[in-house]
Scaffold this active site. Structure first.
Site, short mmCIF file in Angstrom:
data_model
loop_
_atom_site.label_atom_id
_atom_site.label_comp_id
_atom_site.label_asym_id
_atom_site.label_seq_id
_atom_site.Cartn_x
_atom_site.Cartn_y
_atom_site.Cartn_z
N GLU A 186 -7.39 5.87 10.58
CA GLU A 186 -7.77 6.55 11.81
C GLU A 186 -6.84 7.74 12.09
OE1 GLU A 186 -9.02 2.20 12.44
OE2 GLU A 186 -7.48 3.29 11.34
N TYR A 211 -14.90 26.56 1.96
CA TYR A 211 -14.75 25.11 1.84
C TYR A 211 -13.64 24.70 0.90
CZ TYR A 211 -18.66 26.29 -1.33
OH TYR A 211 -19.48 26.89 -2.24
N GLU A 255 0.83 -1.21 0.00
CA GLU A 255 0.00 0.00 0.00
C GLU A 255 0.86 1.25 0.00
OE1 GLU A 255 -3.96 -0.65 2.39
OE2 GLU A 255 -2.27 -1.46 3.54
N LYS A 269 -11.84 4.15 2.47
CA LYS A 269 -10.83 3.43 1.70
C LYS A 269 -11.60 2.47 0.79
CE LYS A 269 -6.43 1.27 2.88
NZ LYS A 269 -5.62 0.78 4.00
#
Length: 122
Positions: A73, A53, A21, A100
């Site tokens: 996290e 934004y 990854e 994900k």
């Protein structure tokens, strides 16, 4: 309390617990909601009375496309704390959903995600 939602932002990053990854990378999506009083912005039509934004997008982009992390996290926590610090004058709370879509696990599923809420989010 009022809310600003920035939905389905998509980025490419190199996060994950597996070595592949960190080498190959993958897509990540983020939804961010800000708890904020928008009354003055609504009455005055003044951008300075709200949170831009586009700047929220830039915070997410810099973190998700930045330094690799093992856990989504950790990314979500970074996004939340950065937004609360950067916009502390206005934002009372933040909710971050980090998705994900293609984690390297076997099976049939749409995605995995984490959702965190920091600050006051009524």
């Amino acid at each position: 309390m009022d809310y600003i939602h920035v939905n389905e932002m998509e980025f490419y990053g190199y996060h994950g617990a597996l070595a592949e990854e960190n080498v190959l990378g993958q897509r990540f999506r983020a939804n961010v909601s800000l708890a904020i009083d928008l009354a003055e912005a609504g009455k005055t039509d003044n951008l300075l009375k709200t949170v831009n934004y586009a700047e929220v997008f830039e915070v997410c982009e810099s973190i998700i496309e930045g330094e690799p992390r093992k856990l989504i996290e950790a990314l979500a926590e970074d996004i939340a704390s950065t937004i609360l610090d950067k916009f502390s004058w206005q934002v009372k709370g933040v909710r971050v959903v980090l998705i994900k879509p293609d984690p390297p696990i076997r099976g049939h599923y749409a995605s995995v995600s984490v959702e965190i809420t920091r600050g006051k989010f009524v």
